[in-house]
Design a protein around this motif. Sequence first.
Motif, short mmCIF file in Angstrom:
data_model
loop_
_atom_site.label_atom_id
_atom_site.label_comp_id
_atom_site.label_asym_id
_atom_site.label_seq_id
_atom_site.Cartn_x
_atom_site.Cartn_y
_atom_site.Cartn_z
N VAL A 157 -54.73 -4.45 17.65
CA VAL A 157 -53.75 -5.37 17.06
C VAL A 157 -53.45 -6.51 18.03
CG1 VAL A 157 -51.33 -5.60 16.32
CG2 VAL A 157 -52.70 -3.66 15.55
N MET A 158 -53.29 -6.18 19.32
CA MET A 158 -53.03 -7.22 20.32
C MET A 158 -54.22 -8.18 20.43
SD MET A 158 -51.39 -5.01 23.46
CE MET A 158 -50.25 -3.67 23.15
N LYS A 159 -55.44 -7.64 20.42
CA LYS A 159 -56.63 -8.48 20.56
C LYS A 159 -56.81 -9.41 19.37
CE LYS A 159 -59.71 -5.80 23.57
NZ LYS A 159 -60.99 -5.09 23.67
N SER A 160 -56.49 -8.92 18.18
CA SER A 160 -56.73 -9.70 16.96
C SER A 160 -55.52 -10.53 16.54
CB SER A 160 -57.14 -8.77 15.81
OG SER A 160 -56.09 -7.83 15.56
N GLY A 161 -54.47 -10.56 17.35
CA GLY A 161 -53.27 -11.31 17.00
C GLY A 161 -53.45 -12.81 17.14
N SER A 162 -52.44 -13.55 16.71
CA SER A 162 -52.46 -15.02 16.81
C SER A 162 -52.31 -15.45 18.27
CB SER A 162 -51.34 -15.61 15.97
OG SER A 162 -50.08 -15.20 16.50
N LYS A 163 -52.60 -16.73 18.52
CA LYS A 163 -52.46 -17.26 19.88
C LYS A 163 -51.02 -17.11 20.37
CE LYS A 163 -54.39 -21.21 20.91
NZ LYS A 163 -54.86 -22.63 20.82
N LEU A 164 -50.08 -17.37 19.47
CA LEU A 164 -48.66 -17.33 19.86
C LEU A 164 -48.22 -15.90 20.18
CD1 LEU A 164 -46.30 -19.12 20.36
CD2 LEU A 164 -45.64 -18.92 17.97
N SER A 165 -48.75 -14.92 19.41
CA SER A 165 -48.38 -13.52 19.69
C SER A 165 -48.93 -13.08 21.04
CB SER A 165 -48.88 -12.59 18.58
OG SER A 165 -50.29 -12.51 18.60
N LYS A 166 -50.13 -13.60 21.41
CA LYS A 166 -50.71 -13.26 22.71
C LYS A 166 -49.88 -13.87 23.84
CE LYS A 166 -55.44 -12.77 20.98
NZ LYS A 166 -56.81 -13.33 20.99
N ILE A 167 -49.43 -15.12 23.64
CA ILE A 167 -48.57 -15.76 24.65
C ILE A 167 -47.25 -15.01 24.76
CG2 ILE A 167 -47.33 -17.88 25.25
CD1 ILE A 167 -49.56 -19.44 23.80
N PHE A 168 -46.72 -14.56 23.61
CA PHE A 168 -45.46 -13.80 23.56
C PHE A 168 -45.57 -12.53 24.39
CE2 PHE A 168 -42.19 -11.10 21.86
CZ PHE A 168 -41.20 -11.95 21.36
N LEU A 169 -46.66 -11.77 24.19
CA LEU A 169 -46.85 -10.51 24.92
C LEU A 169 -47.10 -10.76 26.41
CD1 LEU A 169 -49.07 -8.60 22.33
CD2 LEU A 169 -46.72 -8.04 22.98
N THR A 170 -47.87 -11.82 26.71
CA THR A 170 -48.11 -12.16 28.12
C THR A 170 -46.80 -12.50 28.82
OG1 THR A 170 -50.30 -13.02 27.56
CG2 THR A 170 -49.36 -13.72 29.66
N ALA A 171 -45.94 -13.23 28.12
CA ALA A 171 -44.63 -13.58 28.70
C ALA A 171 -43.79 -12.33 28.94
CB ALA A 171 -43.88 -14.53 27.75
N MET A 172 -43.91 -11.32 28.06
CA MET A 172 -43.17 -10.07 28.26
C MET A 172 -43.65 -9.34 29.50
SD MET A 172 -42.13 -8.32 24.66
CE MET A 172 -40.94 -7.34 25.54
N VAL A 173 -44.99 -9.28 29.69
CA VAL A 173 -45.54 -8.62 30.88
C VAL A 173 -45.16 -9.39 32.14
CG1 VAL A 173 -47.69 -7.95 32.04
CG2 VAL A 173 -47.45 -7.60 29.59
N TYR A 174 -45.24 -10.71 32.06
CA TYR A 174 -44.89 -11.55 33.21
C TYR A 174 -43.42 -11.37 33.59
CZ TYR A 174 -44.38 -15.78 36.04
OH TYR A 174 -44.12 -16.65 37.07
N GLU A 175 -42.58 -11.29 32.59
CA GLU A 175 -41.14 -11.07 32.82
C GLU A 175 -40.90 -9.69 33.43
OE1 GLU A 175 -37.27 -12.68 32.65
OE2 GLU A 175 -39.17 -13.62 32.11
N LEU A 176 -41.68 -8.70 32.97
CA LEU A 176 -41.56 -7.33 33.50
C LEU A 176 -41.94 -7.30 34.98
CD1 LEU A 176 -41.35 -4.20 33.16
CD2 LEU A 176 -43.74 -4.24 32.47
#
Length: 523
Positions: free
Chosen positions: A418-437
């Motif tokens: 699901v993460m791999k096939s998501g939209s560009k914005l969803s990937k940026i959203f998840l990356t921002a969550m990991v970066y914030e973590l």
Amino acid sequence: MESIIRHCFVKNPKEFVKANDEGDDVFLCEYEYDIHWHSFKRLAEIDNEENCEDTDSDEDWDSHKVASSDTDEDMEYDDEYVKSLQTRPLPAHELAANSGKGRFFGLQKIGTKRIPEHVRCHKQTELERAKATLLLATLPKSLPCRDKEMSEITTFIKGAICNDQCLGRCLYVHGVPGTGKTMSVLAVMRNLRSEVEAGTIKPYSFVEVNGLKLALPENIYRVIYEALSGHRVGWKKALQLLNERFSDGKKIGKEDDRPCILLIDELDLLVTRNQSVLYNILDWPTKPHSKLIVIGVANTMDLPEKLLPRISSRMGVQRLCFGPYKYQQLQEIISSRLTGIEVFEKQAVEFASRKVAAISGDARRALEICRRAAEIADYRIKKLTLVPNSAFAGNCLVGMADVEAAIQEMFQAPHIQVMKSGSKLSKIFLTAMVYELYKTGMNETNFEKLAMTVSCLCASNGETFPGWDILLNVGCKLGECRIILCEPGSRHRLQKLQLNFPSDDVVFALKDSKELPWLAKYL
């Protein structure tokens, strides 16, 4: 079943004595909570054997009595009361708990009993032994690859407790998850315990607290006070008593003259708005007669710099960093667990180690992959052999194909797809969550902070920031897929967000993204 399909009445022994004519639905509560030992004690044994002749003497009963000072909950039993329990006529209902002869035999602590090995008929195969020893819950006999760090921890503790004055000290241990921080400290404490028993160093008290197990950061006062004194009080009262203990030198337990080593795992979870909890805990070791040594463990490297100056100054300059494991170290950790169990091909263990080291260096992930590979091999062999647990099944090795299948299961799971096939914005959203973590060390963030991080990432890499409404919609869709956990309600701007899967999975899914190659530097 009798008590499930109709009403029953469970009474304490004094009420039970008076319930002669109330039918056969009256049951005796056989256990009482002992507030000092924090466990249940058995008061009576219901003996259903009609021909039981042995009874306990008054001396036996008296010798087993437990004195307690809690007058609200504890009860006193005199000889007449005990005698009345033993001689009262009981109803004849065959399934009622009081249908047998009540017999007091003294107080016994309830506990689980291990099934003796000779009772176990099934003899474990080599693969089953491997699966058991690779479980994360299995305590290893030794902790390889962390000798240098363990030596530093030992030197720090001995330097504190072996000093005549025993001045308080603080040590901050940090590193990415799964690098053996807590296990190393606990291994050092086990070694020191054996030295105390041998008489080479003086006794000390050890208290371990995990921030994840605290409903509120303030509850740590209750846990520490209970560990030192054996009594339970509210956190405000516990704070007052601990202040008296560490600041004024007032005794709260029998062993107050001993140094106290306090291990706080997940230290960053104790950060509150005014940071008072961390301040109090780190301020105690600075007092002249506290004899308190604090070891804080967290994932964030720069946690002291993010705290208020009055706290970071008390945390001190002593830090210990646990770096990610290299593949050779992961290989050694797995091999040490499998000592004497020859079921893995050497190349298979190396393959699993290299794969995990390339992503995170998390030893727990490497052990899980190998354990799953052993399960897959065991299932495959039992399927092929007509006779389960045969010699053929026990001699087969876990190969590269089994490890590859386990890695595919772990890293090609549906949520990763699901993460791999998501939209560009969803990937940026998840990356921002990991970066914030990684940046804060906190497991959760709120939507406002995350939106600011997404905005910064987009601005730095030539992407158009979509706006808060669209970003909120993306977050809601990820929440519906259970990729992230969203706080319920309509707080929107302050809505709390948390990853529902390990950050390693996000890293694995997005670091090789072709449409957004710049994500890798934030993961």
